[in-house]
Scaffold this active site. Sequence first.
Site, short mmCIF file in Angstrom:
data_model
loop_
_atom_site.label_atom_id
_atom_site.label_comp_id
_atom_site.label_asym_id
_atom_site.label_seq_id
_atom_site.Cartn_x
_atom_site.Cartn_y
_atom_site.Cartn_z
CG HIS A 54 -2.10 0.88 1.09
ND1 HIS A 54 -3.13 0.63 0.22
CD2 HIS A 54 -2.40 2.05 1.69
CE1 HIS A 54 -4.03 1.59 0.31
NE2 HIS A 54 -3.62 2.47 1.19
CG HIS A 101 -10.49 3.41 1.77
ND1 HIS A 101 -11.05 3.94 2.89
CD2 HIS A 101 -9.15 3.41 2.01
CE1 HIS A 101 -10.10 4.26 3.76
NE2 HIS A 101 -8.94 3.96 3.25
#
Lengths: 740, 240
Positions: A54, A101
């Site tokens: 990430h 997300h």
Amino acid sequence: MTKKQQNKITPKISAADLKKLAITQSEYNQIVELLGRTPSPLELGIFGSLWSEHCGYKHSKPLLKIFKNNHPRVLTNESEENAGAVDIGNNLAIVMKIESHNHPSAIEPTEGAATAIGGIIRDIFSMGARPIALLNSLRFGNPDNPKNRYLMNGVISGISNYGNCIGIPNIGGELFFSKTYDKNPIVNAMCVGIVTKQDMTKSTAGTPGNLIILAGSTTGRDGIHGASGLASQNMDGDDTLRPAVQVGNPFMEKKLIESCLEAIQSGKIIGMQDLGAAGLTSATVDLVSKDNIGFKIDLSRVFLREESMTPYEIMLSESQERMIMVINPTDLIEITGIFEKWDVDISVIGETIPQPNAVIYDKKEKLLDLPINTLTSTPTYQFPTRKPKWLTKNQEYKLKNIPINSKSPAKTLLSLLASPNISSKKHVYQQYDHQVLTNTVIGPGSDAAILRIKNTKTGLAFSTDGNSKYCYLNPFHGGAIAVAEACRNLSTIGATPIAITDCLNFGNPEDPDIYYQLKKCISGISTASNKLNVPVISGNVSLYNANEEDNIFPTPIIGALGILDNINNRVTNGFKNNNSIVILIGDSKISQISSSLAGSEYLDKFYGKIMGNPQINLDKELAVQTVCRSAIQRGIIESAHDCSDGGLLVCLAESCIIGNTGFRNTIQIPKRWDFGLFGEQQSRIVVSINKKDITEFEKICNDFQVNWCTIGTTGGDSLTISSLMDIPVSQLAEAWKTHP
Amino acid sequence: MNFGIVVYPGTWSDSDCLIAVSDQMGQNASYVWHKNRNFNNIDCLILPGGFSYGDYLRPGAIARFSNIADKIIEFGNLGNPIIGICNGFQILCELDLLPGTLLKNDVMEFRCQWTNLKIVNHNQFFARSEFQKSSLQIPISHGSGRYYADKKTINELEKNQQIIFKYCSSMGEVNSKSNPNGSINNIAGIVNSTGNILGMMPHPERCCDSILGGEDGKYIFSSIIKSIDPSKLLKTSTYH
């Protein structure tokens, strides 16, 4: 720290601890080697989050290098800033980015989606830009499944609650359903900001001796391991990860926007960086890493939400609505005044130092002192790729053996119009404020949205797009089609595409099939981006999207920005007048080829098949879009609509519904009406034109060597196709307005 | 004339109102910060839309305790015009300058859409009769816009002609189908008993420019200007 202390606090590393941080044993060994000793838990936590997919893009970085960023309009360097910026003239820049997300939203849909919005907005205003628009792209499993419906309703209400509260219009997006997203929804949020070029703020710390200030919310225990544990590995449907989802506070975000922008306006902000994934760790390291200096912070100066938080928790907390900035010590009083005005707490947590080290104290006790370059030396991986055997089989599937639908053409159309993937999305976008800031000239529900720039003639156009079925069947062409379609949506309303941002949602990259998809899709995006002259200015990668059964289909989402030099030269999707000529740009006849059904909604819905080999010719695509824009700029186009999901007839039906005007074909319909009316070949736009302008239109097509054909005329109250159907527009509208 | 636009933390229609009143209506307009208790030379106050103080607890419930609250009440009690739009309407109800309250929409979802409004009573400040308007098209954007008051209050509002706008169909019919949020009697905007304080859920500042889809918002601002200083009404304004 003495050697003795270290030994005491360094536990033997277990496989479970490594998994929590999404670090492999070999990465752990690398850390030990870099340090010359075993890391403390705090050090390991910091390494783990910075080296996560990430934050560190360790699996995708080598592939992303293919995106060129030397376009003259582009004002930012790839991945150096919080978002990408592009020059739009008049001394203005547009800052934009799309971000995923998915994992948080799968676990806690409302807060997961809300914090998606919050996070992406901070990326924009941390660059000094005033956020002016939000868009999103959502994918869920079959809506008949209660779990998917729960996720969808939760995500939509999260976006609605957060976005509406902060007063940024949500002007467009997409919603798509497929079994592949069962329990693993795709939630991609995009934010757009505008800034005068000289006010653009950088993610930088300047020189040693500057103050580092933390502003906004207090720091709590929410979101710890969000970057590593949640976003960077398979989740196995683990509800115990719920505490790793952050909770949003849009009111704080609104105050943070206004106070930070006012601070930037003062000219006293050297650098600004939002706290996103991996919180304070990633923000501080990002700030100094480009300047070859270091930082020294004192964790006792961080305002905490909860008592007795450990340094580990403070450094890795992903509490929302926080920002750090760097200022000269002499400007502290002025900056404090601005944040006091807005009732936003700030704390000077440290300073920049000449040594390029990350130094962390808790009051007098030094907890950590590591060279920045060890922290940022994220290992990168290229996995083996192989073209999956099943892919070749799917691509070679004999579509011509598909029997014609037993339903009549009329019933086929009505059933497609009512299907969740094609029907009107008003039930969603009416929950979003799409008008605040009074710039929205065309809102959601159109091929693209248009914003005005006040006191200028310029218009900005936006769309998001991505078809995962095409990518599943042909990752390279699917990636290229995503770019082409996003840009085509802009061209149909009259805007010239100038830049894109991408969000790459894929499955587990360690699976060679998936890595093949990722590599090919990126290559397709890059090829189309070069051909269509739309640089990729920012982006985000989300891997490990899977449910218990399988990885998701490859789902790259493209957010595109276009410009209208004169906003008055815009057109909409609905037919405007009676007796206009309806033209198909991009083809000289209605297709009779079975390959047009590749990856089509028709094939999926009526035969349960996702087969074929979708293709795009980018030279043709560029020419078709250029013709459409040129004709719009010359004022001879009355309406234009992208011919995409559902095929030609769905496109015509939508133009009828939106314009409340009928259509009658004049062109011959092939015997295999299914190939012709419901096939989804690329690079086609349906326009309506006044008879008197046909000659001029023909000339434009000739100039760019684009095929076209007249397919019918507008007028009346029904959609009439030869003897195949005669459906009142009101009946089409009723089907199209069905809620899933 | 001078419009003052009250800004709380969480307000977001402030700049929209400023632009509508200054750029489109040609008047002076300035922001009034919620911590500022001195606003002189203001002819009309606008309480714009947004989520003041996050609207935690209940919309407008915290704004009621703001530093500026008693000054707003004083300004209104002197007979000066105040227009509360969306969150501004909710705040006026919380301040007891208007009766009733705004509940969550009956659909339990936020709604952003165009609505038709019937002008059920004219008003010298906000809905003047000489402009010959009987209905308006103005968008709404709210999650809590369902006007509610007890039966006695509603009867009084109806009797005293304090209801200015009701949601209606494009044909002007006031019925449940044309009611976007479940408001009692389709109420979209009301005034106080002396007629100088208007609260309305729709956003007139969002439709003062044809490029945004309509200009009916100008009707309300033109009415205010005409009532305060007719000489300042722009000739170019649609409602002159």
